[in-house]
Design an enzyme around this catalytic site. Sequence first.
Site, short mmCIF file in Angstrom:
data_model
loop_
_atom_site.label_atom_id
_atom_site.label_comp_id
_atom_site.label_asym_id
_atom_site.label_seq_id
_atom_site.Cartn_x
_atom_site.Cartn_y
_atom_site.Cartn_z
N ASP A 1 66.32 61.71 8.88
CA ASP A 1 65.53 62.16 10.03
C ASP A 1 65.58 63.68 10.14
O ASP A 1 66.62 64.25 10.43
CB ASP A 1 66.11 61.51 11.30
CG ASP A 1 65.30 61.81 12.54
OD1 ASP A 1 64.29 62.53 12.44
OD2 ASP A 1 65.69 61.32 13.61
N GLU B 1 61.91 60.57 8.12
CA GLU B 1 61.42 60.55 9.51
C GLU B 1 61.08 61.95 10.02
O GLU B 1 61.85 62.89 9.81
CB GLU B 1 62.52 59.91 10.38
CG GLU B 1 62.20 59.82 11.86
CD GLU B 1 63.21 58.94 12.59
OE1 GLU B 1 63.72 57.97 11.97
OE2 GLU B 1 63.49 59.20 13.77
N GLU C 1 57.81 59.40 17.54
CA GLU C 1 58.59 59.40 18.77
C GLU C 1 58.14 60.48 19.74
O GLU C 1 58.39 60.37 20.94
CB GLU C 1 60.09 59.57 18.45
CG GLU C 1 60.44 60.93 17.86
CD GLU C 1 61.92 61.04 17.53
OE1 GLU C 1 62.32 60.56 16.47
OE2 GLU C 1 62.67 61.62 18.34
N HIS D 1 61.40 53.57 18.24
CA HIS D 1 62.39 54.62 18.46
C HIS D 1 63.21 54.24 19.69
O HIS D 1 62.65 53.83 20.71
CB HIS D 1 61.67 55.94 18.71
CG HIS D 1 62.59 57.10 18.97
ND1 HIS D 1 62.89 57.55 20.24
CD2 HIS D 1 63.29 57.87 18.12
CE1 HIS D 1 63.73 58.58 20.15
NE2 HIS D 1 63.99 58.79 18.88
CA CA Z 1 64.14 60.67 15.25
#
Ligand code: CA
Length: 388
Positions: A200, A226, A252, A302
């Site tokens: 991420d 991500e 997100e 998320h």
């Molecule tokens: Ca994230």
Amino acid sequence: MKITCVTSHVLQYDMPELLGYSQQYYNKRTAHLVEVETDEGVTGWGECFGPGNVALANKAIVETVIQPLIVGMDPMDRDVIWHKVYNLTRDHGQKGMPLQSLSGVDIALWDIAGKVAGLPISKLIGGRHRESVGVYGYGMMLRPEPVEELAARFVDEAAAIREMGFAATKMKIGLGAKEDLVLAAAVRRGVGDDFDFMADANHAYNTHDAFYVGRGLEELDAFWFEEPVAPEDHMGYAELRAGLKVNISGGEAEFSRWGWKALLEARALDIAQPEVCALGGITEYLRVLALCHAHFTPVVNHVWGSAIAVATNLQLLAAMPPLPGGLFPREPWLEFDTTDNKFRDNLLQEPLNIQDQVKANDGAVQIPAGPGLGVQPDRDFIAHYKIA
Ligand code: CA
């Protein structure tokens, strides 16, 4: 039935260590709970995404902007309330904090609806496609230390998360393209070859650097990459998705059906990660889920925040249809933070005990069956940690 009062509870404590992601280090844990009361004694709980001082600003939106619009309305009229609030705040923000604030209120209205019906939210939505869901444990947060030290730490931490029984794991990256691949290689060493890990970046990169990192992640057989680039950069997402084998995930930081429509039409995502506590609550999440599935884009929610957010997502994951369906579908996962979080572990009268369930049930957790969210917060706990 009428809404009588809408209250924000902002909780906070000092964390035992400094943790970070690509944008900042932080040393406080915050949760923003929303309580909606009615004239019939039924109370609903929700949660707004947004840490630290953002939570304090969102509290002002919840209590001074949204509350006066909806007091006196029937809490069962969730969609009417959603559109009244959205339409009257549209000129002041179609994304971001007004939507985060509306999210917490909307989730509380669904909790009330479930309590009135005597049914869990998953049943109100349309029923349960599954009674339990696999959990991926994220950790490997950044820390202000040299990359070699961090890499050594990540080997151990990744191995420990696998040992705890989680179905997969996720790490933070964002130190710089070359350094990130040192960290990712450390996580692969830690979990071994036969275990999914994800990385991420929290939109740390431009497209060029994201390609460099993405190619390295491919060699390590990472499952997804991500938020490689800024959430506004739909074309950057689409280029990465077309050019890389690793799954590109994100979303997100996107809001409402209109924001998601643009993201999906850009063919930006292999895996969509809507945040129900930010994008507009359960009412809007269901429209976003339908849009994702209309584009044949799988969804892995998320999840961030307290046990209220976890319980909300458990209901949504139970009610999520398989995509595209089949004998052996790839099932959604629950995202779960393995770092210190009292608001997730100790907030409820009857804790979810996610870590114990994961250990005992081969990486899976049961969906609560009680009415509404199926959980009740402990008011003494809230009073103890409440800062506003
Ligand atoms: Ca994230």
